[in-house]
Design a protein around this motif. Structure first.
Motif, PDB file in Angstrom:
ATOM      1  N   THR A  63      78.985  24.679  25.784  1.00 45.88           N
ATOM      2  CA  THR A  63      77.608  24.239  26.028  1.00 45.88           C
ATOM      3  C   THR A  63      77.608  22.718  26.109  1.00 45.88           C
ATOM      4  OG1 THR A  63      76.945  24.013  23.703  1.00 45.88           O
ATOM      5  CG2 THR A  63      76.802  26.212  24.688  1.00 45.88           C
ATOM      6  N   GLY A  64      76.684  22.174  26.884  1.00 47.28           N
ATOM      7  CA  GLY A  64      76.694  20.729  27.109  1.00 47.28           C
ATOM      8  C   GLY A  64      77.945  20.310  27.860  1.00 47.28           C
ATOM      9  N   GLY A  65      78.430  21.202  28.715  1.00 51.28           N
ATOM     10  CA  GLY A  65      79.717  20.980  29.376  1.00 51.28           C
ATOM     11  C   GLY A  65      79.652  20.258  30.706  1.00 51.28           C
ATOM     12  N   SER A  66      78.489  19.739  31.075  1.00 53.54           N
ATOM     13  CA  SER A  66      78.370  19.093  32.384  1.00 53.54           C
ATOM     14  C   SER A  66      78.762  17.619  32.360  1.00 53.54           C
ATOM     15  CB  SER A  66      76.937  19.231  32.909  1.00 53.54           C
ATOM     16  OG  SER A  66      76.020  18.587  32.040  1.00 53.54           O
ATOM     17  N   SER A  67      78.913  17.041  31.162  1.00 50.94           N
ATOM     18  CA  SER A  67      79.276  15.629  31.079  1.00 50.94           C
ATOM     19  C   SER A  67      79.833  15.301  29.701  1.00 50.94           C
ATOM     20  CB  SER A  67      78.043  14.736  31.360  1.00 50.94           C
ATOM     21  OG  SER A  67      77.048  14.943  30.365  1.00 50.94           O
ATOM     22  N   GLY A  68      80.319  14.068  29.551  1.00 50.38           N
ATOM     23  CA  GLY A  68      80.742  13.563  28.255  1.00 50.38           C
ATOM     24  C   GLY A  68      81.856  14.355  27.586  1.00 50.38           C
ATOM     25  N   ILE A  69      81.763  14.470  26.283  1.00 48.41           N
ATOM     26  CA  ILE A  69      82.790  15.157  25.495  1.00 48.41           C
ATOM     27  C   ILE A  69      82.908  16.619  25.907  1.00 48.41           C
ATOM     28  CG2 ILE A  69      83.438  15.886  23.171  1.00 48.41           C
ATOM     29  CD1 ILE A  69      82.155  13.353  22.088  1.00 48.41           C
ATOM     30  N   ASP A  90      71.189  20.860  33.668  1.00 51.33           N
ATOM     31  CA  ASP A  90      71.157  20.284  35.012  1.00 51.33           C
ATOM     32  C   ASP A  90      72.167  20.995  35.917  1.00 51.33           C
ATOM     33  OD1 ASP A  90      71.452  18.605  37.304  1.00 51.33           O
ATOM     34  OD2 ASP A  90      70.625  16.938  36.155  1.00 51.33           O
ATOM     35  N   GLU A  91      71.649  21.747  36.895  1.00 48.56           N
ATOM     36  CA  GLU A  91      72.520  22.546  37.763  1.00 48.56           C
ATOM     37  C   GLU A  91      73.397  21.679  38.659  1.00 48.56           C
ATOM     38  OE1 GLU A  91      72.210  26.473  40.678  1.00 48.56           O
ATOM     39  OE2 GLU A  91      70.416  25.632  39.732  1.00 48.56           O
ATOM     40  N   SER A  92      72.864  20.561  39.131  1.00 50.91           N
ATOM     41  CA  SER A  92      73.651  19.698  40.014  1.00 50.91           C
ATOM     42  C   SER A  92      74.822  19.065  39.257  1.00 50.91           C
ATOM     43  CB  SER A  92      72.762  18.600  40.616  1.00 50.91           C
ATOM     44  OG  SER A  92      72.212  17.788  39.592  1.00 50.91           O
ATOM     45  N   LYS A  93      74.594  18.657  38.018  1.00 48.14           N
ATOM     46  CA  LYS A  93      75.681  18.110  37.202  1.00 48.14           C
ATOM     47  C   LYS A  93      76.719  19.177  36.869  1.00 48.14           C
ATOM     48  CE  LYS A  93      73.179  14.323  34.908  1.00 48.14           C
ATOM     49  NZ  LYS A  93      72.741  13.778  33.594  1.00 48.14           N
ATOM     50  N   LEU A  94      76.257  20.404  36.672  1.00 49.55           N
ATOM     51  CA  LEU A  94      77.175  21.511  36.402  1.00 49.55           C
ATOM     52  C   LEU A  94      78.125  21.731  37.577  1.00 49.55           C
ATOM     53  CD1 LEU A  94      74.926  24.212  34.669  1.00 49.55           C
ATOM     54  CD2 LEU A  94      77.024  23.222  33.735  1.00 49.55           C
ATOM     55  N   LEU A  95      77.560  21.732  38.782  1.00 46.46           N
ATOM     56  CA  LEU A  95      78.392  21.962  39.971  1.00 46.46           C
ATOM     57  C   LEU A  95      79.396  20.824  40.174  1.00 46.46           C
ATOM     58  CD1 LEU A  95      75.661  23.350  42.408  1.00 46.46           C
ATOM     59  CD2 LEU A  95      77.442  24.635  41.197  1.00 46.46           C
ATOM     60  N   VAL A 112      86.041  28.803  36.872  1.00 43.20           N
ATOM     61  CA  VAL A 112      85.031  28.003  36.170  1.00 43.20           C
ATOM     62  C   VAL A 112      83.663  28.545  36.562  1.00 43.20           C
ATOM     63  CG1 VAL A 112      84.029  25.730  35.780  1.00 43.20           C
ATOM     64  CG2 VAL A 112      86.489  25.945  36.164  1.00 43.20           C
ATOM     65  N   LEU A 113      82.965  29.089  35.596  1.00 46.61           N
ATOM     66  CA  LEU A 113      81.640  29.674  35.822  1.00 46.61           C
ATOM     67  C   LEU A 113      80.574  28.718  35.306  1.00 46.61           C
ATOM     68  CD1 LEU A 113      79.902  32.212  36.593  1.00 46.61           C
ATOM     69  CD2 LEU A 113      80.218  32.959  34.220  1.00 46.61           C
ATOM     70  N   CYS A 114      79.515  28.530  36.084  1.00 48.63           N
ATOM     71  CA  CYS A 114      78.434  27.617  35.691  1.00 48.63           C
ATOM     72  C   CYS A 114      77.151  28.395  35.414  1.00 48.63           C
ATOM     73  CB  CYS A 114      78.162  26.586  36.790  1.00 48.63           C
ATOM     74  SG  CYS A 114      79.525  25.437  37.057  1.00 48.63           S
ATOM     75  N   ILE A 115      76.501  28.071  34.299  1.00 42.80           N
ATOM     76  CA  ILE A 115      75.231  28.708  33.950  1.00 42.80           C
ATOM     77  C   ILE A 115      74.241  27.630  33.540  1.00 42.80           C
ATOM     78  CG2 ILE A 115      74.058  30.269  32.363  1.00 42.80           C
ATOM     79  CD1 ILE A 115      76.616  31.847  32.097  1.00 42.80           C
ATOM     80  N   SER A 116      73.102  27.590  34.216  1.00 41.58           N
ATOM     81  CA  SER A 116      72.070  26.604  33.909  1.00 41.58           C
ATOM     82  C   SER A 116      71.027  27.221  32.984  1.00 41.58           C
ATOM     83  CB  SER A 116      71.404  26.120  35.199  1.00 41.58           C
ATOM     84  OG  SER A 116      70.364  25.218  34.913  1.00 41.58           O
ATOM     85  N   GLN A 132      76.076  37.836  30.515  1.00 37.03           N
ATOM     86  CA  GLN A 132      76.506  37.768  31.918  1.00 37.03           C
ATOM     87  C   GLN A 132      77.893  37.129  32.034  1.00 37.03           C
ATOM     88  OE1 GLN A 132      73.523  35.741  34.282  1.00 37.03           O
ATOM     89  NE2 GLN A 132      71.849  36.904  33.343  1.00 37.03           N
ATOM     90  N   ALA A 133      78.095  36.070  31.272  1.00 33.32           N
ATOM     91  CA  ALA A 133      79.398  35.380  31.305  1.00 33.32           C
ATOM     92  C   ALA A 133      80.513  36.309  30.829  1.00 33.32           C
ATOM     93  CB  ALA A 133      79.344  34.126  30.437  1.00 33.32           C
ATOM     94  N   GLN A 134      80.231  37.110  29.793  1.00 34.53           N
ATOM     95  CA  GLN A 134      81.239  38.017  29.258  1.00 34.53           C
ATOM     96  C   GLN A 134      81.523  39.167  30.228  1.00 34.53           C
ATOM     97  OE1 GLN A 134      81.430  37.833  24.553  1.00 34.53           O
ATOM     98  NE2 GLN A 134      79.456  38.658  25.176  1.00 34.53           N
ATOM     99  N   GLU A 135      80.525  39.573  30.971  1.00 40.89           N
ATOM    100  CA  GLU A 135      80.737  40.617  31.974  1.00 40.89           C
ATOM    101  C   GLU A 135      81.635  40.133  33.103  1.00 40.89           C
ATOM    102  OE1 GLU A 135      76.796  41.613  33.145  1.00 40.89           O
ATOM    103  OE2 GLU A 135      76.428  42.975  31.446  1.00 40.89           O
TER     104      GLU A 135
END
Length: 357
Positions: A63-69, A90-95, A112-116, A132-135
């Motif tokens: 979680t919080g994986g779109s930037s920083g640490i 933020d979906e754009s930062k995720l992509l 790499v799966l992205c979920i907003s 959904q991610a686990q499926e």
């Protein structure tokens, strides 16, 4: 003096010399037992430590994986062969983060799966996206709770609503994803859960009256959760990174009080990729506490309290270093108080000068 008298005096001297030597002999015996005991603990320590988790093929949710640490943690896990689910608002930062992470693939199967989603608002929504991610990528092997926000300011100047928002993002934003994955982990009897806190979650500092409590709360959650999950071979890690060169820190610095900035400068700024390597290593090994640098190690030892230890060696290190570290810490606290007093005096002098003009 007769020979019998000389003999009796000699016997008396020999007897009393043994009594004089007895304390030293006992001290040597005790020291030998202590050394033997420490060596024994050191040898058996690896036998009682958690078995390291292999990230190759594992499903890691950040979680919080779109930037920083958070993004750097995802990169570090991806480099080791993990499948990644990035969760952020933020979906754009995720992509964009997804494209950057995919460059570090070590095989063609990695995904790499992205979920907003906002992990701090609605638990049912968080539970749904984790399902959904686990499926798609299989059960979660490691959850990294890195979603967070920071604000600094004097207690009376921080808007009351910000206290509630920080607790929602920094605390509930970790509770909800953890709650969503824990049942499956217990069923599988394996897993890792990481809470990315902060050194401000170990020591309360000027300007962090809203931020520090939200990070202190993570430690209480982690300690309680570890006691519940340990029988199921699930290990919890609390990471305490220092100031790290991230977009979040840049935003925080815009409104950081002078006192807070001067205190923060005493420990410097780390790079997020450096922090990521250390905390991922500790989480994989099942270490409860993860610190960065000498200051971080000292702070973790000082504030360990009743926190779990991963190995007997770790516990012994804390026992041995506690007194020395406490002494050093008193000097640090004195310097922090001095900074606050100097800033207050300068501010009052500046006000007095303005009034005269």
């Amino acid at each position: 003096m007769s020979s019998e008298e000389v003999s009796s005096i000699s016997d008396w001297l020999v007897l009393n010399s043994w009594w004089l030597l007895l304390p030293f002999i006992m001290l040597l015996v005790v020291a030998a037992f202590v050394v033997a005991f420490v060596l024994l603990l050191y040898m058996i320590s690896p036998l009682i430590s958690p078995k390291p988790m292999k990230l190759n093929g594992a499903h890691v949710v950040v979680t919080g994986g779109s930037s920083g640490i958070g993004k750097c943690i995802a990169v570090e896990c991806y480099k080791q062969g993990a499948f990644i689910t990035l969760v952020a608002r933020d979906e754009s930062k995720l992509l964009q983060a997804k494209k950057e992470i995919e460059k570090f693939a070590i095989n063609d199967k990695q995904v790499v799966l992205c979920i907003s989603v906002d992990v701090s608002k609605d638990y049912s929504q968080v539970e749904s996206v984790i399902k959904q991610a686990q499926e798609k990528l299989g059960p979660v092997d490691m959850l990294v709770n890195c979603a967070g926000s920071s604000i600094s300011g004097k207690f009376e100047e921080v808007e009351v609503d910000r206290f509630r928002k920080l607790m929602e993002v920094n605390y509930l934003g970790s509770v909800y994803p953890t709650r969503a994955v824990i049942t499956t982990m217990k069923e599988r009897r394996m897993g890792r859960i990481m809470f990315v806190a902060s050194q401000a979650g170990q020591i309360g500092l000027f300007g962090y009256t809203a931020y520090s409590p939200s990070k202190f709360a993570l430690r209480g959650l982690a300690e309680s959760l570890q006691m519940e999950m340990k029988p199921y071979n699930i290990y919890v890690t609390v990471a305490y990174p220092p100031d790290t060169d991230t977009p979040g820190l840049a935003e925080e610095n815009k409104s950081k009080p002078l006192e807070t900035r001067l205190i923060s400068e005493t420990s410097g700024v780390c790079q997020p990729d450096q922090v990521a390597k250390i905390v991922v290593r500790d989480a994989v090994q099942g270490n409860f506490s993860s610190s960065v640098g000498p200051d971080g190690y000292m702070l973790s030892a000082l504030t360990c309290g009743m926190s779990p230890v991963t190995s007997i060696t770790e516990g012994l290190q804390q026992i041995v270093t506690m007194g020395l570290f406490r002494t050093i810490a008193l000097f640090y606290l004195g310097s922090f108080d001095s900074i606050v007093r100097r800033c207050m005096i300068q501010r009052e002098q500046s006000k007095a000068t303005d009034k005269k003009e």
